[in-house]
Motif scaffolding. Structure first.
Motif, PDB file in Angstrom:
ATOM      1  N   LYS A  74      86.713  49.653 -25.652  1.00  0.00           N
ATOM      2  CA  LYS A  74      85.669  49.338 -25.148  1.00  0.00           C
ATOM      3  C   LYS A  74      84.887  50.064 -24.565  1.00  0.00           C
ATOM      4  O   LYS A  74      83.078  50.235 -25.265  1.00  0.00           O
ATOM      5  N   LEU A  75      84.865  50.768 -22.925  1.00  0.00           N
ATOM      6  CA  LEU A  75      84.047  51.701 -22.740  1.00  0.00           C
ATOM      7  C   LEU A  75      83.764  52.771 -23.916  1.00  0.00           C
ATOM      8  O   LEU A  75      82.714  53.670 -23.179  1.00  0.00           O
ATOM      9  N   ARG A  76      85.554  53.389 -23.924  1.00  0.00           N
ATOM     10  CA  ARG A  76      85.272  54.486 -24.121  1.00  0.00           C
ATOM     11  C   ARG A  76      84.731  55.021 -26.246  1.00  0.00           C
ATOM     12  O   ARG A  76      83.586  55.807 -26.463  1.00  0.00           O
ATOM     13  N   PHE A  77      84.845  53.665 -26.617  1.00  0.00           N
ATOM     14  CA  PHE A  77      83.731  53.280 -27.861  1.00  0.00           C
ATOM     15  C   PHE A  77      83.247  51.973 -28.763  1.00  0.00           C
ATOM     16  O   PHE A  77      82.539  52.412 -29.536  1.00  0.00           O
ATOM     17  N   GLY A  78      82.690  51.750 -27.600  1.00  0.00           N
ATOM     18  CA  GLY A  78      81.698  50.552 -28.001  1.00  0.00           C
ATOM     19  C   GLY A  78      82.495  49.298 -28.810  1.00  0.00           C
ATOM     20  O   GLY A  78      83.497  49.229 -28.784  1.00  0.00           O
ATOM     21  N   GLY A  79      82.073  48.563 -29.418  1.00  0.00           N
ATOM     22  CA  GLY A  79      82.539  47.453 -30.140  1.00  0.00           C
ATOM     23  C   GLY A  79      82.267  46.174 -29.670  1.00  0.00           C
ATOM     24  O   GLY A  79      81.567  46.251 -28.365  1.00  0.00           O
ATOM     25  N   GLU A  80      83.474  44.829 -29.879  1.00  0.00           N
ATOM     26  CA  GLU A  80      82.920  43.555 -29.210  1.00  0.00           C
ATOM     27  C   GLU A  80      84.292  43.596 -29.394  1.00  0.00           C
ATOM     28  O   GLU A  80      85.206  43.495 -30.008  1.00  0.00           O
TER      29      GLU A  80
END
Length: 111
Positions: A74-80
């Motif tokens: 999540k830190l690397r790519f974003g998202g939920e």
């Protein structure tokens, strides 16, 4: 008997996670270090629908047992991030392969 388990999920619009090939590399690194049976799966948009991850159209997902794996992604790519009860045997059957490699773009200078 199939095992259903609460797993950690990262969802994002299609292409956000696997578009540049770095998620594929992350799969290979983890499975090289921790074994081919490392519990991490990639779901393209059709698998997201099949596993009822979200009702939103055009989303991809990564599923893992380890919450820190999903937190790092999540830190690397974003998202939920979310948690979902999923059948592990079905994940291995349908989602065990890493994402496809990205399309190679020709960046050569044309004369």
């Amino acid at each position: 008997m199939s095992e259903t388990k609460a797993l950690n999920v990262l969802i994002a619009p299609e292409g956000q996670l696997q578009g540049n090939g770095q998620l594929r590399e992350s799969f290979h690194e983890r499975r090289d270090r921790r074994g081919a049976d490392y519990p991490m799966w990639y779901l393209n948009s059709s698998l997201v629908s099949k596993f009822n991850i979200t009702e939103k159209e055009g989303y991809e997902a990564v599923v893992a047992e380890d919450a820190t794996t999903i937190a790092w992604l999540k830190l690397r790519f974003g998202g939920e991030k979310l948690s979902k009860e999923l059948n592990i045997d079905e994940l291995w059957e349908h989602a065990s392969l890493p994402p496809e490699p990205p399309d190679i773009k020709d960046i050569a200078i044309q004369k």
